[in-house]
Structures are given as structure tokens and as C-alpha cells.
Enzyme design. Structure first.
Site, short mmCIF file in Angstrom:
data_model
loop_
_atom_site.label_atom_id
_atom_site.label_comp_id
_atom_site.label_asym_id
_atom_site.label_seq_id
_atom_site.Cartn_x
_atom_site.Cartn_y
_atom_site.Cartn_z
N SER A 4 0.81 -1.21 0.00
CA SER A 4 0.00 0.00 0.00
C SER A 4 0.84 1.26 0.00
CB SER A 4 -0.92 0.02 1.22
OG SER A 4 -0.15 -0.01 2.42
N HIS A 8 -2.07 -2.81 -6.21
CA HIS A 8 -2.60 -2.54 -4.88
C HIS A 8 -4.12 -2.65 -4.87
CE1 HIS A 8 -3.37 0.53 -1.43
NE2 HIS A 8 -3.40 -0.71 -0.99
N GLU A 38 -4.83 0.03 -7.75
CA GLU A 38 -3.76 0.92 -8.20
C GLU A 38 -2.67 0.07 -8.86
OE1 GLU A 38 -3.76 4.60 -5.00
OE2 GLU A 38 -2.77 2.74 -4.41
N ASN A 41 -3.55 6.45 -0.48
CA ASN A 41 -2.95 6.65 0.84
C ASN A 41 -2.19 7.96 0.93
OD1 ASN A 41 -3.92 4.42 2.20
ND2 ASN A 41 -2.27 3.08 1.48
#
Length: 658
Positions: free
Chosen positions: A123, A144, A156, A195
Site C-alpha cells: 500500500s 494494490h 492501483e 494513501n
């Protein structure tokens, strides 16, 4: 290698993410090997896959036969060489520690086939650094998934410094084959997209409370109700796991510098073991209390501007460093973070110059590096443009953010395109729906309208309550919102063309009210209907009190609204709300064919028939008079002559609307 060459996928790690990824791959038809370091861990992962597949079958998301077939495609292993012997793609989902992952890849390189592509589910960790442990960095990338993988649409796809474009293309195609939406991250950057936005936002919320500038209640009230995000910042931290965000911050701090220093509030929670919902206590109490109770009326404009400023700064950093463009960032955060709008669009709406001013004031006051506006954000402020700065302004065709709109074979197709929010209806969606209806009305090629919802879970789960609440609800605002929705929905109802609503999944509240404006409603057998407004202390506000009783009768309408219960598709068919039921498989194609038959009908007769029937709702005598005049008018049309000629010639008519 392209996606058609991929037959076997190995997933390393049978934990929450690993077994979820394995399940998604098996559902997509791939042979999957689930591997972990102990038999116990592998069996636990396999059991969770079996449980999840059976749950999907129970909820009619797939047949039991398909669930059993997916499970049969999953095998397990502990020995790494055995696990990857036939692998075309290896997806690694081991614990988020650089040292552990490097050790795994060192061993993996010894046993994996030469052609195999490696993808890490990290992540935040460096794709480049991990790839350099292997002898195939050009065939190594990030993939991800978001938790839980079975339900979350976003993947992702991240490029390392050495990743070949062919590898990224393959992994994007692989994600799409699994029913996911890939978003490419062009450069290896800590936190990637989602994130990189969410974690600093959580950190800033903690710093605000730590500094005594606002209470936790004020911050969460602002985040949830003033900004319209799905959860308060502290509520979200508890949901995800405070330790998860904290460890991402630690990595960002190490790589990117002091702007990402974790707030002491977070480190104190991690040290105490109060990690959120999973431990029973975090910022909120989940053992002795009722969890997060976020007040709706304690929002702060200063807190909102501060959080928006920090978020805009992160977006600008990603765009300025060519990690991703604004559209990709917005798409990723809406899918992965459930935001009602993307952060770039939110920043544009707030005004880039005002957000830069807010950051400058904070920087002058505190001297903290995290408030230093990046160069790209300052450039936008100076230019007076936003992230989308005039894009598309020279194009006559309107751009749609919340809908997908197209015309094919006489059918104008409107798709509610907010799957990350179960296609809930926001004020932006209402505005775009109005534009789309007008477009179709002016387009001679459109002869029927089809309404659908994007994704596999919902036609529409109703009004987007959180984004609407962000506008500051009061009696006047609520009344105007109701009137605006009624006006737009009525435009659809009054359309001269036949309108078909094709319903798959949840059809609730405002979403169900939208389908009431269609002339015909078809649905999959797994669909669920309901008017849950009374559970929220509301009343149906977009025509439900009027239209529902016209369709199912006053008694049934009162039952549906007063009970606020969920109703299955077969019951709603019995009530007369649904015209025809279908299986879920191939529903999209069948719905289009269903609508297309009306696009081939006589436009003049269809238009006049609708007008006559609608007139009769208010006054039967008036309706009968309209019907008589309409009947006489169609006698003057070329379409009538074509219809008679086709009938006598035993062929299909070709109506032109003349």
C-alpha cells in the site's frame, strides 16, 4: 505476454488481503494457488474464501454452481517452489514490512518460471526497491487492491523505475478481467495515490486536536457533514486501523521528510494497543459504548479549510511530480476512499487561491513544513485556474462526472456512474441528469431512453445523504432540494420517448423514485427495493408519495413507505412495479435489447399515447379527450401507413416519426 496468456495466478500470503485477492482471481476464471508459510494459515485463508463465496451465493450475487466452480479453482500450498511452479503471475500480499517482502522475493526469484510477472500488493512501499531484489525488475510492478478485495473496485497499478510498459498494460488488463477498475500510478511515490491523500488527511486531523485548535467531535463533524466524506477522520482511522495509517506515515516520514511526521496522538494509540474497531477501542469506544457518534452540527469552517488545504497540497504534489493526473487521482480516491467527489475537484470548488492563503497563514503561525504550499499549487493559485483549469471549455459536448451517456441503435443510454457510492444521487448527478435528458430530447437519433447503474451492486441506493448534508441542510435547503429533484425527474417522466429503467441490485429511496419516472421497469431477480426514508425520519422527496401509488395502488404504496422495509424483486413484480424479471447473467445486454424494441416503435403514436395516459392521471375525462385527439392525429402520419403496409406484407415496420 498478454492477459490472454495468463492461466495460473499464485497469491503469496493468505491473510485478509491475500485470500480476498485469491477469491477475486478465482471468480474471474483463473486457476489460483494460495500460499502461506504454515498449513494453519493457508487453511484459514481457504476457509474464508469458501465462506465468502457461499455468502455471495446466498445473496444471489452469483449462483451456487458458480461459487463451487470458483472454489474448485483454488488450491493451497506451503512449499514455495510447488506454489509457483506453473505461475504466470505472482501477486504478493505478505505483511507490509520491507525486510519481509525482500526476503520473499529473494526466495521467489529462485523458483518462479522465467516468464512470470511479479506484482506486489503493497500500500505504500517502494516498488523500485522491491523490484531490484529480483532479476526481472522490468516485469515487476505494484498491484494494490483495496480491502475487502471482493467488494472494492479500485486497483492501483504502480510503475517502478524499471517497470516495462508491457507489464503495466498486462496488469491493468488483468485487473479489468477481474472486474476491477485499474488506475495507473506513473511513478513510484510513497502512498501512491489514495494513501497519499487519506493518510496525511488523517494525520492533520490528529494534529488539529493535539494542538488544541478543535475537538475530535468538531473535526469529525466537519469531515463527515461539512465536507461530505463518508466518515469522520477519526472514525475512518478506527475503521481502517490506526496502526495501518501510522505505519504508512512512518514510511512517508522516512522517505519524504518532516512534513509527514506522525502526530503523537497516533503514536500514543498504537503504543497503547488501542488500534480502533479491531481491538474494541481507538479514538472511539467499541466495547462499552456505541462506537463513533459523530455530531452533525459542530463543524468548523477553519477546520474545513485547513483539511482541504492539506489535501490540495498532496494532490498538487502528485500532479506536479507526474505521479498521476487530476482525473486519475479523483477516480482513485472516489473508488478507494468512497469520496463523493474527487479531492482535485473539491479543491477547485473551494478555490485554490483561498486554500494557498490558508496554508500560508498556518505556515507563518507554526513554521511547520507540512503547511508549505508546493510549487505546483502556487502556480495554480497565481494563474487563477484549478486542477481542471478550463479543460474542455472549447468542447461543445458537455462533460459528465457522475453519469455515462451514449447513444446506440436509437437508444439513449444513461448510466448512473458512482459505483464507489452505490450510485447514490448527489446534487451534481441531478444537474447532469437534467443535461442528459435535454440532450436526448434534442437528438433525433434517440428514440428510447435506458437507465442503468454502474457496477454490480446497485442501480442506486438512494440519495447521497452525506454529500447533501455537507450543503448545510435546513428547511429551505431541503425544500429546494426536493423541488429540484422533482423538476428533473418530471422531465424524464414527461419525455416523449419510452423510458426503461433496468435495475440490478439495490434500488432504494431516491433511486427507486427515479425509476418511478420510467414507463417500464425491468429487474434482475437479485434486486432489492425499498423506500427507507421513514427510518431516517424523512419522507420521500422526489415524487415517491405521488408516483408510487399510481403504479402499485394507494394501499401498497403506503405499506412500502410506512414500513420502510426491503422488498425482493419477485414481490415488486407481483405488486406491478416491475414489468419483467431477468437472471443477473447477461442482464446488461438483455436490458439494451429490451429498450431497443421501443426505439423501433412509432414515435408519434408513442408520444401521444404517453400524453393521453398522463392526462388521465389527473382527470379521466380530460385523458379520454386527449386520447381521442391523439387517435385522430395518428391517422395523418406516414408511420401509420408504414405500419399497415408492414402488417399486410408480414414484415417488421420501419418507423420514421413522420
Amino acid at each position: 505476454m498478454n492477459v490472454d496468456d495468463v492461466d495460473s495466478i499464485t497469491v503469496l500470503g493468505a491473510g485478509n488481503m491475500g485470500h480476498g485477492i485469491a477469491e477475486v482471481a478465482a471468480l474471474a476464471g483463473y486457476d489460483v494457488v494460495l500460499r502461506d508459510i504454515e498449513d494453519e494459515f493457508v487453511q484459514q485463508g481457504y476457509d474464508k474464501i469458501e465462506w465468502s463465496l457461499n455468502k455471495l451465493a446466498e445473496k444471489d450475487r452469483l449462483s451456487q454452481e458458480d461459487a463451487d466452480a470458483a472454489l474448485a479453482r483454488v488450491s493451497t500450498a506451503v512449499d514455495l517452489a510447488e506454489a509457483v511452479a506453473d505461475a504466470d503471475v505472482v501477486i504478493e500480499a505478505v505483511p507490509e514490512k520491507m525486510a519481509i517482502k525482500k526476503e520473499v522475493y529473494t526466495e521467489l526469484e529462485e523458483h518462479a518460471p522465467d516468464h512470470a510477472v511479479f506484482a506486489t500488493n503493497t500500500s505504500s512501499l517502494s516498488i523500485t526497491e522491491l523490484s531490484e531484489v529480483t532479476a526481472r525488475p522490468e516485469r515487476f510492478c505494484g498491484m494494490h487492491f483495496f480491502n475487502p478485495p471482493v467488494r472494492m473496485d479500485l486497483v492501483e497499478v504502480i510503475s517502478g523505475a524499471h517497470t516495462a510498459d508491457e507489464t503495466l498494460d498486462l496488469v491493468e488488463d488483468l485487473a479489468e478481467s477481474m472486474g476491477k477498475t485499474p488506475v495507473r500510478v506513473r511513478k513510484d511515490s510513497p502512498g501512491f495515490i489514495v494513501n497519499r491523500i487519506l493518510v496525511p488527511l488523517m494525520n492533520e486531523a490528529a494534529w488539529i486536536v493535539h494542538a488544541g485548535d478543535a475537538t475530535m467531535a468538531e473535526v469529525d463533524s466537519t469531515t463527515k457533514y461539512d465536507m461530505g466524506l463518508p466518515m469522520g477522520s477519526f472514525e475512518l482511522a478506527d475503521y481502517v486501523g490506526i496502526d495501518v495509517g501510522y505505519h504508512v506515515l512512518e514510511y512517508m516520514h522516512e522517505v519524504l521528510g518532516d512534513a509527514y511526521e506522525p502526530c503523537p496522538l497516533l503514536s500514543e494509540k498504537v503504543e497503547a494497543g488501542d488500534l480502533g474497531q479491531k481491538t474494541g477501542r481507538g479514538f472511539y469506544d467499541y466495547e462499552d459504548g456505541e462506537g463513533a457518534e459523530v455530531p452533525h452540527d459542530e463543524g468548523s469552517e477553519a477546520v474545513k479549510n485547513r483539511l482541504l488545504g492539506v489535501m490540495a497540497n498532496e494532490v498538487a504534489g502528485l500532479v506536479g511530480n507526474d505521479v498521476a493526473d487530476p482525473a486519475a487521482i479523483d477516480r482513485a480516491v472516489k473508488l478507494g476512499g468512497r469520496f463523493p467527489d474527487g479531492p482535485a475537484k473539491m479543491a477547485d470548488s473551494a478555490g485554490i487561491d483561498s486554500l494557498v492563503d490558508a496554508l500560508d497563514d498556518l505556515h507563518d503561525e507554526t513554521g511547520e513544513e507540512r503547511y508549505e504550499a508546493v510549487a505546483y499549487l502556487r502556480d495554480l493559485a497565481r494563474s487563477g485556474e484549478g486542477f481542471y483549469g478550463g479543460k474542455g471549455s472549447s468542447d461543445d459536448a458537455p462533460a459528465f462526472d457522475t453519469l455515462s451517456v451514449d447513444v446506440r441503435e436509437g437508444v439513449g443510454h444513461i448510466t448512473l456512474d458512482r459505483p464507489h457510492r452505490l450510485n447514490t444521487i448527489s446534487t451534481d448527478l441531478i444537474d447532469e441528469l437534467s443535461t442528459a435528458i435535454d440532450l436526448f430530447a434534442d437528438d433525433d437519433d434517440v428514440r428510447a431512453v435506458l437507465l442503468t447503474g454502474a457496477g454490480e451492486r446497485a442501480f442506486s441506493a438512494g440519495a447521497d445523504v452525506t454529500s447533501i448534508a455537507a450543503s448545510g441542510p435546513d428547511a429551505l435547503t431541503g425544500t429546494e432540494l426536493s423541488r429540484t429533484g422533482q423538476k428533473v425527474f418530471s422531465k424524464l417522466e414527461a419525455s416523449d420517448m419510452p423510458v426503461v429503467a433496468a435495475i440490478d441490485g439495490f434500488c432504494l429511496g431516491g433511486g427507486m423514485e427515479l425509476t418511478m419516472c420510467a414507463d417500464l421497469r425491468i429487474a434482475t431477480k437479485r434486486s432489492e427495493f425499498g423506500q427507507p426514508e421513514h427510518n431516517l425520519g424523512l419522507v420521500p422527496g422526489w415524487g415517491g408519495t405521488v408516483r408510487l401509488q399510481r403504479i402499485v395502488g394507494t394501499g401498497r404504496a403506503k405499506e412500502i413507505i410506512f414500513t420502510a422495509d426491503r422488498y425482493d424483486a419477485e414481490t415488486m413484480a407481483d405488486y406491478g412495479f416491475v414489468n419483467e424479471l431477468f437472471e443477473s447473467e447477461n442482464f446488461e445486454t438483455e436490458a439494451f435489447e429490451y429498450a431497443k424494441q421501443f426505439a423501433q416503435g412509432p414515435p408519434v403514436a408513442q408520444r401521444l399515447t404517453k400524453r393521453a395516459m398522463h392526462s388521465a392521471w389527473e382527470d379521466s375525462d380530460a385523458g379520454l379527450e386527449v386520447e381521442s385527439q391523439a387517435f385522430g392525429l395518428v391517422f395523418t402520419t406516414t408511420d401509420l401507413m408504414e405500419g399497415v403496409a408492414a402488417f399486410t406484407s408480414d414484415r417488421d415496420p420501419e418507423f420514421t416519426g413522420e
